[in-house]
Design an enzyme around this catalytic site. Structure first.
Site, PDB file in Angstrom:
ATOM      1  N   ARG A   1      11.974  -3.946 -43.924  1.00  0.00           N
ATOM      2  CA  ARG A   1      10.868  -4.889 -43.755  1.00  0.00           C
ATOM      3  C   ARG A   1       9.794  -4.548 -44.784  1.00  0.00           C
ATOM      4  O   ARG A   1       9.519  -3.363 -45.052  1.00  0.00           O
ATOM      5  CB  ARG A   1      10.272  -4.791 -42.349  1.00  0.00           C
ATOM      6  CG  ARG A   1      11.084  -5.475 -41.266  1.00  0.00           C
ATOM      7  CD  ARG A   1      11.087  -7.004 -41.401  1.00  0.00           C
ATOM      8  NE  ARG A   1      11.821  -7.670 -40.337  1.00  0.00           N
ATOM      9  CZ  ARG A   1      13.095  -8.038 -40.400  1.00  0.00           C
ATOM     10  NH1 ARG A   1      13.819  -7.812 -41.477  1.00  0.00           N
ATOM     11  NH2 ARG A   1      13.660  -8.667 -39.377  1.00  0.00           N
TER      12      ARG A   1
ATOM     13  N   GLU B   1       5.762 -12.855 -46.897  1.00  0.00           N
ATOM     14  CA  GLU B   1       6.911 -13.713 -47.216  1.00  0.00           C
ATOM     15  C   GLU B   1       6.624 -15.149 -46.816  1.00  0.00           C
ATOM     16  O   GLU B   1       6.072 -15.353 -45.724  1.00  0.00           O
ATOM     17  CB  GLU B   1       8.161 -13.205 -46.489  1.00  0.00           C
ATOM     18  CG  GLU B   1       8.589 -11.835 -46.973  1.00  0.00           C
ATOM     19  CD  GLU B   1       9.831 -11.296 -46.254  1.00  0.00           C
ATOM     20  OE1 GLU B   1      10.451 -12.041 -45.477  1.00  0.00           O
ATOM     21  OE2 GLU B   1      10.163 -10.124 -46.473  1.00  0.00           O
TER      22      GLU B   1
ATOM     23  N   HIS C   1      14.561 -12.524 -49.240  1.00  0.00           N
ATOM     24  CA  HIS C   1      15.001 -12.090 -47.899  1.00  0.00           C
ATOM     25  C   HIS C   1      16.374 -12.695 -47.561  1.00  0.00           C
ATOM     26  O   HIS C   1      16.523 -13.408 -46.562  1.00  0.00           O
ATOM     27  CB  HIS C   1      13.954 -12.466 -46.842  1.00  0.00           C
ATOM     28  CG  HIS C   1      14.078 -11.660 -45.577  1.00  0.00           C
ATOM     29  ND1 HIS C   1      12.994 -11.254 -44.831  1.00  0.00           N
ATOM     30  CD2 HIS C   1      15.166 -11.186 -44.912  1.00  0.00           C
ATOM     31  CE1 HIS C   1      13.403 -10.577 -43.772  1.00  0.00           C
ATOM     32  NE2 HIS C   1      14.732 -10.523 -43.801  1.00  0.00           N
TER      33      HIS C   1
HETATM   34  N1  LIG Z   1      16.771  -7.771 -45.539  1.00  0.00           N
HETATM   35  C1  LIG Z   1      17.335  -8.384 -44.513  1.00  0.00           C
HETATM   36  O1  LIG Z   1      17.690  -9.565 -44.583  1.00  0.00           O
HETATM   37  C2  LIG Z   1      17.564  -7.648 -43.258  1.00  0.00           C
HETATM   38  C3  LIG Z   1      16.741  -6.636 -42.861  1.00  0.00           C
HETATM   39  N2  LIG Z   1      16.988  -5.963 -41.696  1.00  0.00           N
HETATM   40  C4  LIG Z   1      16.091  -4.876 -41.321  1.00  0.00           C
HETATM   41  O2  LIG Z   1      16.847  -3.687 -41.282  1.00  0.00           O
HETATM   42  C5  LIG Z   1      16.459  -2.950 -40.137  1.00  0.00           C
HETATM   43  C6  LIG Z   1      17.546  -1.990 -39.746  1.00  0.00           C
HETATM   44  O3  LIG Z   1      18.642  -2.671 -39.191  1.00  0.00           O
HETATM   45  P1  LIG Z   1      19.818  -1.845 -38.485  1.00  0.00           P
HETATM   46  O4  LIG Z   1      20.347  -0.815 -39.418  1.00  0.00           O
HETATM   47  O5  LIG Z   1      20.738  -2.811 -37.877  1.00  0.00           O
HETATM   48  O6  LIG Z   1      18.978  -1.136 -37.332  1.00  0.00           O
HETATM   49  P2  LIG Z   1      19.244   0.267 -36.654  1.00  0.00           P
HETATM   50  O7  LIG Z   1      18.360   0.293 -35.455  1.00  0.00           O
HETATM   51  O8  LIG Z   1      20.693   0.502 -36.484  1.00  0.00           O
HETATM   52  O9  LIG Z   1      18.711   1.300 -37.756  1.00  0.00           O
HETATM   53  C7  LIG Z   1      17.400   1.651 -37.941  1.00  0.00           C
HETATM   54  C8  LIG Z   1      17.351   3.153 -38.147  1.00  0.00           C
HETATM   55  O10 LIG Z   1      16.020   3.529 -38.475  1.00  0.00           O
HETATM   56  C9  LIG Z   1      15.728   4.695 -37.763  1.00  0.00           C
HETATM   57  N3  LIG Z   1      14.286   4.832 -37.591  1.00  0.00           N
HETATM   58  C10 LIG Z   1      13.456   4.056 -36.874  1.00  0.00           C
HETATM   59  N4  LIG Z   1      12.201   4.522 -36.950  1.00  0.00           N
HETATM   60  C11 LIG Z   1      12.256   5.616 -37.726  1.00  0.00           C
HETATM   61  C12 LIG Z   1      11.287   6.530 -38.180  1.00  0.00           C
HETATM   62  N5  LIG Z   1      10.013   6.422 -37.803  1.00  0.00           N
HETATM   63  N6  LIG Z   1      11.689   7.540 -38.979  1.00  0.00           N
HETATM   64  C13 LIG Z   1      12.989   7.671 -39.343  1.00  0.00           C
HETATM   65  N7  LIG Z   1      13.959   6.830 -38.952  1.00  0.00           N
HETATM   66  C14 LIG Z   1      13.591   5.821 -38.150  1.00  0.00           C
HETATM   67  C15 LIG Z   1      16.443   4.529 -36.429  1.00  0.00           C
HETATM   68  O11 LIG Z   1      16.611   5.764 -35.785  1.00  0.00           O
HETATM   69  C16 LIG Z   1      17.737   3.914 -36.870  1.00  0.00           C
HETATM   70  O12 LIG Z   1      18.685   4.910 -37.189  1.00  0.00           O
HETATM   71  C17 LIG Z   1      16.131  -4.016 -39.110  1.00  0.00           C
HETATM   72  O13 LIG Z   1      15.245  -3.543 -38.124  1.00  0.00           O
HETATM   73  C18 LIG Z   1      15.504  -5.105 -39.928  1.00  0.00           C
HETATM   74  O14 LIG Z   1      14.114  -4.909 -39.992  1.00  0.00           O
HETATM   75  C19 LIG Z   1      18.064  -6.261 -40.927  1.00  0.00           C
HETATM   76  C20 LIG Z   1      18.903  -7.264 -41.270  1.00  0.00           C
HETATM   77  C21 LIG Z   1      18.708  -8.077 -42.447  1.00  0.00           C
HETATM   78  O1  LIG Z   2      18.164 -10.017 -38.928  1.00  0.00           O
HETATM   79  C1  LIG Z   2      17.139  -9.643 -39.515  1.00  0.00           C
HETATM   80  O2  LIG Z   2      16.358  -8.791 -39.047  1.00  0.00           O
HETATM   81  C2  LIG Z   2      16.787 -10.218 -40.806  1.00  0.00           C
HETATM   82  O3  LIG Z   2      15.913  -9.765 -41.484  1.00  0.00           O
HETATM   83  C3  LIG Z   2      17.527 -11.400 -41.314  1.00  0.00           C
HETATM   84  O4  LIG Z   2      18.857 -11.295 -41.150  1.00  0.00           O
END
Ligand SMILES: NC(=O)C1=CN([C@@H]2O[C@H](COP(=O)(O)OP(=O)(O)OC[C@H]3O[C@@H](n4cnc5c(N)ncnc54)[C@H](O)[C@@H]3O)[C@@H](O)[C@H]2O)C=CC1
Ligand SMILES: O=C(O)C(=O)CO
Length: 325
Positions: free
Chosen positions: A237, A266, A285
């Site tokens: 993010r 954004e 994004h």
């Molecule tokens: N660019 C895009 O289109 C997309 C962006 N995202 C972003 O990616 C993020 C991650 O997605 P996932 O990997 O599925 O989630 P996830 O929950 O599996 O991974 C997030 C990781 O960050 C770690 N984390 C959280 N707070 C932390 C901190 N303060 N210090 C260290 N580690 C910390 C968690 O322990 C976890 O391992 C989503 O929350 C979303 O914001 C997700 C999908 C698409």
């Molecule tokens: O799923 C999310 O969090 C995104 O950023 C878009 O896929």
């Protein structure tokens, strides 16, 4: 009578029909300043809410006295007031897993395109600049065998580590609050402190969710600790990175380049200095934006809402504590 729901994102026809079999739908295109009053009126009767984007906060929830389930078509849920939903015993559903591999592909696209200057060089070809054998001003830097540091070793982080390790022979470092045995055993990943990761990585890949704790995790101080040859990849993010500090670092040569899919604001404002920096690849994004994955996310979100409103939640609930009550 079918329960009423508010849908605030257009769905593929078959998924819309699936929702219609269960619910009476009031549909909007997003939740915006313009349609806010109409959405709030519709929410008075709504038992479910499904869509993506826009803030789902206390003000909105105060207009939704009958709400029993909320489903976001995303894995990230930083735009939801989860505490407020939990206080009201409303489950928040999201779409993890279905998009993981696609987002990891996007991350690798950013790694490759920044390192090899794919966008910049392709633009030069289109501009008619390829007139003789290319010289060093067209060269990039290698990706294979370089060290990648992953900040946020969750589902997407793990999928990036897999690609980096098996696809590109890259040593993998990660910073996390707890040890990730799977990443260590399968991809030889090494857990390290943030400062060590910043100092040793050729690619610093930030995949953190946005929370109070992760806001501006990467700022001036952290950028100064990176190699001047390093490339920052941001796909979690936007506000996890202090964009002002990043722009300064890119201009001053503190780091080499940045590949970004997410931004503090954004869509990225047209006057953002990031747009005029040749060492930046800026994407709109698109992490999960393939036809297959966006369909999969929408289907998952529809099933999630049906599960939430029929009391049959098995997975994908952000605040499962509400289910035990
Ligand atoms: N660019 C895009 O289109 C997309 C962006 N995202 C972003 O990616 C993020 C991650 O997605 P996932 O990997 O599925 O989630 P996830 O929950 O599996 O991974 C997030 C990781 O960050 C770690 N984390 C959280 N707070 C932390 C901190 N303060 N210090 C260290 N580690 C910390 C968690 O322990 C976890 O391992 C989503 O929350 C979303 O914001 C997700 C999908 C698409
Ligand atoms: O799923 C999310 O969090 C995104 O950023 C878009 O896929």
């Amino acid at each position: 009578m079918k329960p009423s729901i508010v849908l605030y994102k257009k769905l593929p026809a078959d998924l819309h029909q699936r929702l219609e079999q269960h619910f009476s739908i009031v549909e909007f295109e997003g939740i915006t300043e313009e349609n806010r009053t109409k959405v709030f009126n519709a929410l008075q009767q709504a038992e479910g809410l499904i869509g993506s984007g826009g803030a789902v906060n206390k003000e909105l929830l105060d207009h939704a006295p009958r709400l029993r389930g909320v489903s976001t078509i995303s894995v990230g849920y930083d735009n939801f007031d989860v505490d407020e939903l939990t206080r009201r015993d409303i489950p928040l559903m999201h779409t993890p897993t279905v998009l993981t591999e696609t987002v990891a592909d996007t991350v690798m696209a950013l790694v490759l395109s920044t390192a090899r200057r794919v966008v910049n060089v392709a633009e030069r070809v289109k501009a008619g600049e390829w007139n003789s054998n290319i010289g060093a001003d067209w060269f990039g830097v290698d990706v294979h065998h370089k060290t990648i540091g992953i900040i946020g070793m969750g589902r997407i982080g793990l999928a990036v580590a897999q690609r980096a390790h098996f696809g590109f022979n890259m040593p993998v470092l990660y910073n996390a609050r707890s040890q990730h045995k799977a990443a260590e055993e399968r991809f030889g990943a090494k857990k390290c402190e943030l400062d060590e990761l910043l100092a040793k990585s050729d690619f610093v890949c930030v995949l953190l969710p946005l929370t109070e704790q992760t806001f501006h995790t990467i700022g001036k101080e952290q950028l100064a600790k990176m190699k001047s040859s390093a490339i920052l990849i941001s796909a979690g993010r936007g506000p996890v990175i202090d964009e002002k500090a990043l722009i300064a670092a890119l201009k001053e040569g503190t780091i080499h380049a940045a590949g970004m899919d997410v931004f503090e604001t954004e869509p990225l404002p047209k006057d953002s200095p990031l747009l005029s920096l040749p060492n930046v690849v800026a994407l709109p994004h698109i992490g999960s934006a393939t036809h297959e994955t966006r369909y999969g996310m929408a289907a998952c979100a529809v099933d999630n809402l049906i599960a939430a409103l029929t009391g049959e939640i098995k997975e994908n609930c952000v605040n499962p504590q509400v289910l035990k009550k």
